[in-house]
Write an enzyme that holds these catalytic residues in place. Structure first.
Site, mmCIF file in Angstrom:
data_model
loop_
_atom_site.group_PDB
_atom_site.id
_atom_site.type_symbol
_atom_site.label_atom_id
_atom_site.label_comp_id
_atom_site.label_asym_id
_atom_site.label_seq_id
_atom_site.Cartn_x
_atom_site.Cartn_y
_atom_site.Cartn_z
ATOM 1 N N HIS A 36 0.875 -1.041 0.032
ATOM 2 C CA HIS A 36 0.079 0.218 -0.038
ATOM 3 C C HIS A 36 0.732 1.283 -0.016
ATOM 4 O O HIS A 36 0.689 2.121 -0.642
ATOM 5 C CB HIS A 36 -0.904 0.048 1.391
ATOM 6 C CG HIS A 36 -1.923 -1.083 1.335
ATOM 7 N ND1 HIS A 36 -1.689 -2.034 2.310
ATOM 8 C CD2 HIS A 36 -3.033 -1.504 0.762
ATOM 9 C CE1 HIS A 36 -2.781 -2.971 2.295
ATOM 10 N NE2 HIS A 36 -3.471 -2.475 1.124
ATOM 11 N N GLN A 159 -8.764 -6.966 -10.876
ATOM 12 C CA GLN A 159 -9.256 -5.784 -10.516
ATOM 13 C C GLN A 159 -8.902 -4.449 -11.278
ATOM 14 O O GLN A 159 -9.677 -3.793 -11.607
ATOM 15 C CB GLN A 159 -8.780 -5.455 -8.886
ATOM 16 C CG GLN A 159 -9.222 -4.412 -8.244
ATOM 17 C CD GLN A 159 -9.196 -4.437 -6.900
ATOM 18 O OE1 GLN A 159 -9.849 -4.930 -6.066
ATOM 19 N NE2 GLN A 159 -8.219 -3.732 -6.393
ATOM 20 N N SER A 191 0.513 -9.130 1.376
ATOM 21 C CA SER A 191 -0.990 -8.958 1.163
ATOM 22 C C SER A 191 -1.449 -8.888 2.651
ATOM 23 O O SER A 191 -0.921 -9.372 3.569
ATOM 24 C CB SER A 191 -1.541 -10.212 0.732
ATOM 25 O OG SER A 191 -2.771 -10.518 1.140
ATOM 26 N N SER A 192 -2.485 -8.099 3.036
ATOM 27 C CA SER A 192 -3.170 -8.066 4.169
ATOM 28 C C SER A 192 -3.461 -9.446 4.665
ATOM 29 O O SER A 192 -3.335 -9.560 5.905
ATOM 30 C CB SER A 192 -4.356 -7.165 4.423
ATOM 31 O OG SER A 192 -4.097 -5.979 3.665
ATOM 32 N N ARG A 193 -3.943 -10.389 3.971
ATOM 33 C CA ARG A 193 -4.368 -11.772 4.252
ATOM 34 C C ARG A 193 -2.965 -12.580 4.851
ATOM 35 O O ARG A 193 -3.069 -13.651 5.109
ATOM 36 C CB ARG A 193 -5.029 -12.377 3.120
ATOM 37 C CG ARG A 193 -6.474 -11.754 3.017
ATOM 38 C CD ARG A 193 -7.095 -12.515 1.954
ATOM 39 N NE ARG A 193 -8.734 -11.976 2.204
ATOM 40 C CZ ARG A 193 -9.287 -11.141 1.081
ATOM 41 N NH1 ARG A 193 -8.621 -10.840 0.157
ATOM 42 N NH2 ARG A 193 -10.497 -10.899 1.351
#
Ligand code: AMP
Length: 284
Positions: A36, A159, A191-193
Site C-alpha cells: 500500500h 481488479q 498482502s493483508s491476508r
C-alpha cells in the site's frame, strides 16, 4: 486528517480544487503494508494532495468469506499515513457509504456491474459478485473524492483491468495509475491476508511466486505453448497447496491464448492453510 464523513472529505477536496491543486486517491481496505505504501508514495510523487480511503467494503465479500475477521488496524494505518504525508485518511462506516439500515444487495442499491467476459474468469469465477462490489465502491469513492488520479496495484491484476475498463466505458475523468507488486525478500507478494498465515504457511506460500517465476523463465527459454507452461506448475505443488486456478492470458483484455506472447500475464490463486492467496507475473 482522519475523516469518517463524506461531506468532510468533499469540503476539504473542494478547497484544494479551488486552489488548482491535483488530487490523488489510493483506495485500500486498511491493514496497510509496504505494498500500500508504494501506491501512496507514487501518489505523493504525482499529485499535490493525497487521499487514502481505508474501508473494508462489505459488498465485495461473499457470505462465506473473511469480512468479519479481515484485519482492521486504523490506528496503525493512521500512523503510517501520517509518516508518508497523506493529507486525508477517509475511513467511513458501512452506514455512511451505503445508508443506515440498508440491506446491502442490488435489490435496493445501485450496483456497477462490470462486463461478464471480465468477471466470469479467474477470481470472479469463484468470488461471485466480488467485482460488482469492487466497482461499486470504487466508483462511489471516485464520486466522493473526485480525484485526478487513482492508484491501484498490479497485485490485484484482474481488479485493475476491470477498473480501467469501467473508467473507459463510463467516461470517468480520472487517470488510473497501476503500480508494481511489492514482495517480501522471499518472493512472497505482500498482502493483508498474509497475517492469517503461520511461519510454515508463509514458507508454503512461496510456491505461488516460484510457479510464476518458473513459467516466466520457461517462456524466456522459448516455450510458448500455454498448456505446456501451465504443466510446469505441478512439480511445485504438495498437499499443502489447494490450487484454485493458474492461467496465462492477455494482460490488457484477459483473453485466453494458446500461445504466450509479450503481452501475456500468468496469474495464480492458491489456498495455503485455507488462506486464499493470489499472485501474478508479466511474462515480459
Ligand atoms: P487492499 O487493501 O488489499 O484492497 O489493496 C489496496 C490496493 O493496494 C490495491 O490496489 C492493491 O492491488 C494494492 N496492493 C495490495 N498488495 C500489494 C502489493 N503487494 N504490491 C502492490 N500493491 C498492492
Amino acid at each position: 486528517m482522519l475523516f469518517h464523513k463524506i461531506e468532510e472529505v468533499r469540503t476539504e477536496v473542494l478547497k484544494w480544487k479551488k486552489e488548482g491543486l491535483t488530487v490523488g486517491l489510493v483506495p485500500t481496505m486498511g491493514a496497510l503494508h509496504a505494498g500500500h505504501l508504494s501506491l501512496i508514495k507514487k501518489a505523493k510523487e504525482t499529485c499535490d494532495k493525497v487521499v487514502v480511503s481505508d474501508f473494508v467494503n462489505p459488498i465485495q465479500f461473499g457470505p462465506s468469506e473473511d469480512f468479519d475477521k479481515y484485519p482492521r488496524t486504523l490506528d496503525a494505518d493512521m500512523e503510517l499515513c501520517s509518516k508518508e504525508g497523506v493529507d486525508i485518511v477517509f475511513a467511513p462506516s458501512a452506514d455512511e457509504m451505503y445508508g443506515e439500515g440498508r440491506r446491502l444487495s442490488n435489490d435496493t442499491l445501485t450496483y456497477v456491474c462490470p462486463p461478464f467476459f471480465y468477471v466470469n474468469t479467474l477470481c470472479g469465477k469463484t468470488r461471485t459478485g466480488h467485482f460488482d462490489g469492487v466497482c461499486t465502491v470504487v466508483l462511489k469513492l471516485f464520486n466522493i473524492v473526485q480525484p485526478d488520479y487513482a492508484f491501484f496495484g498490479q497485485k490485484d491484476a484482474q481488479q485493475v483491468i476491470i477498473i480501467k475498463k469501467m473508467v473507459k466505458d463510463l467516461n470517468v475523468p480520472i487517470q488510473i495509475i497501476q503500480c508494481p507488486i511489492v514482495r517480501e525478500e522471499s518472493g512472497l507478494a505482500l498482502s493483508s491476508r498474509n497475517k492469517y498465515l503461520s511461519e510454515q504457511g508463509k514458507k508454503d506460500a512461496l510456491v505461488l511466486s516460484k510457479i510464476l517465476n518458473n513459467i516466466k523463465s520457461c517462456y524466456e527459454k522459448g516455450i510458448t505453448d500455454v498448456e505446456a507452461l501451465k504443466e510446469t506448475a505441478y512439480s511445485f505443488l504438495t498437499d499443502k497447496h489447494d490450487m484454485e486456478y493458474l492461467e496465462i492470458v492477455d494482460r490488457n483484455t484477459l483473453e485466453n491464448k494458446t500461445k504466450a506472447d509479450e503481452n501475456s500475464i500468468a496469474l495464480i490463486a492458491c489456498r495455503v492453510e485455507n488462506v486464499r492467496l493470489i499472485d501474478n507475473i508479466y511474462l515480459k
